[in-house]
Scaffold this active site. Structure first.
Site, PDB file in Angstrom:
ATOM      1  CG  HIS A 134     -15.668  19.162  69.896  1.00 62.84           C
ATOM      2  ND1 HIS A 134     -16.778  19.910  69.613  1.00 62.84           N
ATOM      3  CD2 HIS A 134     -15.047  19.964  70.604  1.00 62.84           C
ATOM      4  CE1 HIS A 134     -16.955  20.959  70.450  1.00 62.84           C
ATOM      5  NE2 HIS A 134     -15.727  21.163  71.224  1.00 62.84           N
ATOM      6  N   GLY A 144     -33.623  30.160  57.887  1.00 61.41           N
ATOM      7  CA  GLY A 144     -33.515  29.269  56.688  1.00 61.41           C
ATOM      8  C   GLY A 144     -34.511  28.181  56.692  1.00 61.41           C
ATOM      9  N   GLY A 169     -25.226  20.277  57.215  1.00 60.46           N
ATOM     10  CA  GLY A 169     -26.053  20.103  58.591  1.00 60.46           C
ATOM     11  C   GLY A 169     -26.743  21.288  59.101  1.00 60.46           C
TER      12      GLY A 169
END
Lengths: 297, 297
Positions: free
Chosen positions: B80, B161, B170
């Site tokens: 995925h 962020g 990630g």
């Protein structure tokens, strides 16, 4: 959480003040009123409310007692068959309850109601004390006017209250049953015979589906006819099966369904089969619905 | 009562202990877990839970923070597409809430999550800050491995962020969206080309329905093919319309639908149209369902 529904039918459908009185009586209790509707042709009012069993039983006693005070059957006329001021009081288990519990409540209610108002009471459907009293139509046969004679028949010993006719209030039928679904199929034709033929084909009494009652009726305002059904056990005879059978029979006359009408409410469980059948989802059930998980446990 | 749903997707789908950790994190809060499922091929876990907005926001922070601790993306492989340990966190308004409120919660969550873990965050769908970020597939393009480069592109300034790649975790995508319905139509054929043609005909990108994403896939174990759909706006493109269009396209090849599969859950509102269409009840709505009246106000 246990949830019980009660759907009392009253023989008064013309005085708007009567509706307000019923509403006021119900609002004293922790029950939710789903529907309160009056039909002047039938001269009849149907109340639908639900909640925890204790609250529903108490609300049922309050609302029926108020109706006994307000209605005098000696002056009642209307198109719908009826035998008493408080004509019929069905209790319906909705959630977390067995039919046995609903029967127990129905009979206890019937006993208290009968003694309090000195009204003869018969139990019907799942609460019946003899198979001959299961069917409401059989209990109601003879109607209000025929009750003095019926009460002299040893086959019709009352289940609660006096074995004597109450002129002002008539007789009351109390029971427990599954939710019934009132479902009408409107046809693209004004041919009443055709609606009657189809109704006969689909209903149990005509050789059709086991838990379907049906009749053909004319809808004057729309210029069409209708197959009007009561689905009395949606678990064994689901909605889609009755509707598809009507479509199949109508097709032999080249007639299509114009639209359908659901009268009142339907249990969520009855829609599981509708979604499963039409969307071809073999294992569909209510847990697949997000809101199902917000229902009280 | 306001009810919010959250459906975070995590890049870990093989360690059964991971599921237990997620469950433990969620169980500290007043949320209801609807589903918690792991796919080893995809190496991915999806959690579905709902409740009052405050509880859901807090539970989302707890469960995603635990996942950040447990997952190291440097070792992740799977079929995925994914860009981060906490890959995507959609908030879905279910009851008594506007999409605007869900967007506000999504962005606040994204900001806190990004600062707490020093993970770059993009907002998507209804929470997106630019149309180019609305589509999850566009944000995720390049996947985890391509993120260092993507983060140097001025077009991909983070929404919250650091503007710096986090090797262990990630990137995370956070947003608000309508409930989406994952619905598969299984065909009585093993011809994959045919499923692909039908998928192309029904989906928006192929000239089909506005809110349908679809692809044709082979189901090896069943020896048949499937049109696998995401219905991303069931209010404007209802389930029955997509299914009936697939049936109509399949009919040109003489192929019938074998069965359908609903993946996960569906909002009650999406079934209103299903019942209304197939039973031909023009005014059907959820208020006609008894249990609807038991839902919290």
């Amino acid at each position: 959480m246990k949830i019980l529904q009660c759907v009392p039918n009253f023989s008064e459908g013309r005085d708007p003040n009567f509706l307000k009185e019923l509403e006021a009586a119900l609002k004293q209790f922790q029950v939710k009123i789903l529907d309160l509707s009056m039909d002047p042709d039938h001269n009849r009012t149907v109340a639908t409310f639900l909640g925890p069993p204790d609250a529903v039983e108490a609300a049922a006693m309050a609302v029926t007692s108020r109706a006994v005070e307000l209605i005098d059957m000696r002056h009642h006329t209307g198109r719908h068959p009826r035998i008493g001021a408080v004509d019929v009081v069905p209790f319906v288990p909705i959630r977390g309850m067995t039919m046995g519990e609903a029967v127990e409540i129905a009979r206890r209610f019937g006993e208290v109601f009968a003694e309090k108002h000195q009204i003869p009471v018969f139990y019907y459907e799942e609460a019946c004390t003899a198979e001959s009293r299961r069917n409401l139509a059989d209990v109601r046969k003879g109607e209000y006017e025929g009750m003095p004679q019926k009460l002299r028949d040893p086959a019709w010993t009352v289940d609660a209250g006096p074995q004597a006719f109450n002129e002002k209030s008539g007789v009351t039928v109390v029971g427990a049953r599954m939710p019934l679904i009132a479902f009408n199929v409107n046809l693209h034709t004004n041919d009443l015979d055709l609606a009657k033929k189809i109704a006969n084909a689909v209903r149990h009494s005509g050789g059709g589906l086991r838990y379907v009652k049906a009749m053909g009726v004319r809808l004057d305002d729309k210029g069409i006819v209708q197959v009007s059904m009561n689905l009395v056990n949606y678990q064994k005879t689901p909605i889609h099966r009755a509707v598809e059978l009507i479509k199949a029979e109508a097709a032999r006359y080249g007639v299509l369904v114009r639209e359908c009408e659901l009268i009142g409410t339907v249990p969520l469980e009855a829609l599981e089969e509708v979604v499963s059948y039409y969307l071809q989802i073999p294992d569909f059930n209510a847990k697949r619905i997000i809101e199902y998980h917000l229902l009280p446990d």
